[in-house]
Design an enzyme around this catalytic site. Structure first.
Site, PDB file in Angstrom:
ATOM      1  N   GLU A  98      44.363  46.211  32.565  1.00 55.67           N
ATOM      2  CA  GLU A  98      44.902  45.724  33.837  1.00 55.67           C
ATOM      3  C   GLU A  98      46.423  45.823  33.748  1.00 55.67           C
ATOM      4  OE1 GLU A  98      43.166  41.853  34.454  1.00 55.67           O
ATOM      5  OE2 GLU A  98      41.136  42.618  34.131  1.00 55.67           O
ATOM      6  N   GLU A 319      45.705  37.915  40.613  1.00 58.30           N
ATOM      7  CA  GLU A 319      44.992  39.192  40.626  1.00 58.30           C
ATOM      8  C   GLU A 319      45.717  40.076  41.626  1.00 58.30           C
ATOM      9  OE1 GLU A 319      42.404  39.997  38.751  1.00 58.30           O
ATOM     10  OE2 GLU A 319      41.827  38.048  37.912  1.00 58.30           O
TER      11      GLU A 319
END
Length: 494
Positions: A98, A319
Site C-alpha cells: 500500500e 485509507e
C-alpha cells in the site's frame, strides 16, 4: 474541596525566523515510486535544504532486512521537545504493498520545506508551533517484495519479511481495556505500564514503533493505508468479539471530528455519490467518508488502538484510495487531491486545551499528572451533558499537557500523587489555525492521613518525591514474555 476556576489567557505567538526566498517551490520533487535508497535520498535532501527546521533520524531498530526506518522531523527547533509544543506524526507504508501514503509523505516533506523557505505564513506558523514527524515507510521490506513481484497482487508484500502483518502485531491492549470494563475498573489509558509481559515477540518494525510511541509525547497522528477511500477511527476491535460492531471510545465525538476533517478536505472521500471500489462493495461516501474501525471490520493488535491505549496519542487510519499501488502517472494528481487534507489534519493537533501542571510552591513542572475531563456543555435551558470523558491524558517532561477536544464547555481536573487536585472550567472554541487555548494548574503538595488522635482527616504539606503509592490496576496474567526493553511509567519522561 476542589477549586473551580475560570481563567482567560492570551498566548503570544513566537517570532518567526527570517524568510529565505526560493523559486518554483515544487520543482525539485519528482512524482514517482521511490525505491528504498531513493526514499532516504529525498529525506536527506529535505534535511539539508531546510537544515534550520529539519532533522533526519532512524528508529532504534531497522527492518528485518536491515533497512533503516527513517523519520524526518520538521520543527523550528528540531531535535528536542519544546515546552507546550505538541508533537504529531504521519506513518505510511505499514503494509508494504500500500504505497500511496509513502509517496504522499515524501511529497509533504518536500512541500513543507519549500513553503517554509518561501515564507508561507501558514506553514511557518505550523512549524513554529508543532513538532512534526514524517515516517514514510514502516515496511520497506514489504515494499521491496511487492515492487519486485509486479505490485499487482492484493496481498504480496503486505506483511514484513517474516510474513507478519504489522497491523496485527501490536500488544492487544483492547483485551485488557475491555476486561477492565467488564470488571467496572475505570482504567483505559497508558496500559503498557500495567503489563508484566507480552504474549508474543513483536516484529522489529513493530518494536521500533512501540518504543518510538512510548518515548515521544505525540498528541495526534494518522496511519496511511490503501485499498479503500475512508477515514477510520477507534476502536478497531469490537467489544463482543463480533466481526462487525460499533466500538466507541470515550473520545468518540473528537475522533469523528478528526476523521471528518480529513474526509471533508478530500475532493471525493465524503462524496455521497462516490461508487464503491468494486461492484457490490460497500461505499463510505454516503456516510461522510468515515467509519468506526470495528463497525467496518474488527481487528486485534492494530497500531491505531495501541496509540490510544498506551499513550496520549489519538490516531486515525486513512485509507487513501482503491488502488493499493497506483501508477506513477497518477501520483501528482493524488498529491493535489490529498494535500489540503494532509495539511488541515496536522492543524488538528491544536484542538482543545494545553497547559502546564506545576508545583505551586516551587513552580516546577509535574510530569505524570493526570488530566481528567468532564463535558458540561449545555444542551438546552435546563440540561447540560454532565458526562465524564473517561480517558485520562498525562503531563509530560516539564509538566506540559495537551487535551484534544471539540467545541464545548468542560471541567478539567489535574491530579498528581502527593498533591491536592484542582479543577478549571473552560470553554473550547478551536479558532481556525490557532494554538490551543491554555490552562495551567498550580497544584498544592499535600498528604492525606488520619490525625494521630484518630479524629478526622487533615491535609499536611508533603515533600515531593515521597508521595504514597497509588493502588495498582489488576494485571492481565496471560502476558508472559519480558517487555523490559520498553520505557516504564508514564511515557515521555525519559
Amino acid at each position: 474541596m476542589w477549586a473551580v476556576l475560570s481563567v482567560v489567557l492570551w498566548v503570544a505567538s513566537p517570532a518567526l525566523p527570517a524568510v529565505v526566498p526560493v523559486k518554483n517551490s515544487e520543482s525539485e520533487f519528482e512524482w514517482k515510486h521511490h525505491n528504498n535508497q531513493e526514499l532516504e535520498e529525498v529525506l536527506r535532501s529535505v534535511a539539508e535544504r531546510c537544515k534550520d527546521v529539519a532533522r533526519l533520524y532512524a528508529l532504534s531498530v531497522p527492518s528485518v532486512r536491515n533497512v533503516p526506518l527513517w523519520v524526518l522531523e520538521l520543527s523550528d527547533d528540531p531535535g528536542q521537545h519544546e515546552l507546550l509544543e505538541p508533537e504529531f506524526k504521519y506513518v505510511a507504508n505499514m503494509h508494504g504493498n500500500e504505497v500511496l501514503g509513502r509517496e504522499l509523505v515524501l511529497g509533504l516533506a518536500d512541500h513543507l520545506c519549500n513553503e517554509w523557505r518561501a515564507g508561507n505564513t501558514d506553514v511557518r506558523n505550523l512549524l513554529s508551533n508543532t513538532r512534526i514527524h514524517l515516517f514514510p515507510s514502516m515496511n520497506p521490506d514489504g515494499w521491496q517484495l511487492s515492487t519486485e513481484t509486479g505490485h499487482r497482487d492484493y496481498l504480496k508484500g503486505r506483511a514484513n519479511n517474516n510474513s507478519v502483518d504489522l497491523n496485527r502485531d501490536f500488544p492487544d491492549l483492547d483485551r485488557i481495556m475491555y476486561s477492565n470494563e467488564d470488571q467496572h475498573v475505570q482504567h483505559n489509558n497508558h496500559l503498557m505500564d500495567h503489563l508484566l509481559g507480552l504474549d508474543h515477540q513483536p516484529q522489529p518494525e513493530t518494536w521500533a514503533a512501540m518504543k518510538w510511541i512510548m518515548s515521544t509525547p505525540f498528541v495526534l497522528s494518522a496511519n496511511l493505508h490503501g485499498g479503500d477511500l475512508v477515514a477510520n477511527y477507534p476502536y478497531d476491535a469490537s467489544r463482543s468479539g463480533a466481526v462487525q460492531e460499533y466500538a466507541h471510545t470515550p473520545d468518540d465525538d473528537t475522533f469523528k471530528h478528526l476523521a471528518r476533517v480529513y474526509a471533508n478536505h478530500h475532493p471525493s472521500m465524503s462524496d455521497p455519490h462516490r461508487k464503491p471500489c468494486s461492484p457490490g462493495d460497500y461505499s463510505f461516501g454516503p456516510y461522510g467518508g468515515v467509519t468506526n474501525g470495528a463497525a467496518w471490520y474488527s481487528i486485534r493488535g492494530g497500531m491505531q488502538d495501541f496509540n490510544y491505549l498506551s499513550s496520549n496519542d489519538m490516531e486515525v487510519t486513512l485509507e487513501l484510495g482503491c488502488d493499493k499501488y497506483p501508477a506513477a502517472s497518477t501520483l501528482k494528481q493524488e498529491w493535489l487531491d490529498n494535500k489540503d487534507a494532509l495539511m488541515e489534519y496536522i492543524w488538528q493537533t491544536h484542538l482543545g486545551v494545553k497547559g502546564i501542571v506545576k508545583d505551586s510552591l516551587t513552580g516546577l513542572g509535574i510530569p505524570g499528572a493526570l488530566i481528567h475531563v468532564k463535558n458540561v456543555t449545555r444542551i438546552n435551558d435546563t440540561h447540560v451533558r454532565d458526562e465524564f470523558i473517561n480517558h485520562d491524558m498525562t503531563s509530560v517532561h516539564g509538566g506540559d499537557y495537551w487535551r484534544l477536544l471539540v467545541p464545548g464547555d468542560y471541567e478539567l481536573t489535574a491530579t498528581a500523587e502527593g498533591y491536592m487536585p484542582l479543577t478549571h472550567t473552560i470553554t473550547v472554541t478551536n479558532p481556525y489555525h490557532k494554538e490551543a487555548m491554555r490552562r495551567d494548574f498550580d497544584l498544592t503538595p499535600v498528604q492525606l492521613h488520619k490525625a494521630e488522635d484518630g479524629g478526622g482527616e487533615v491535609y499536611d504539606t508533603y515533600p515531593q518525591g515521597e508521595d504514597p503509592t497509588m493502588d495498582e490496576v489488576p494485571l492481565d496474567e496471560n502476558y508472559t514474555s519480558d517487555i523490559g526493553g520498553l520505557p516504564r511509567g508514564p511515557p515521555y519522561l525519559y
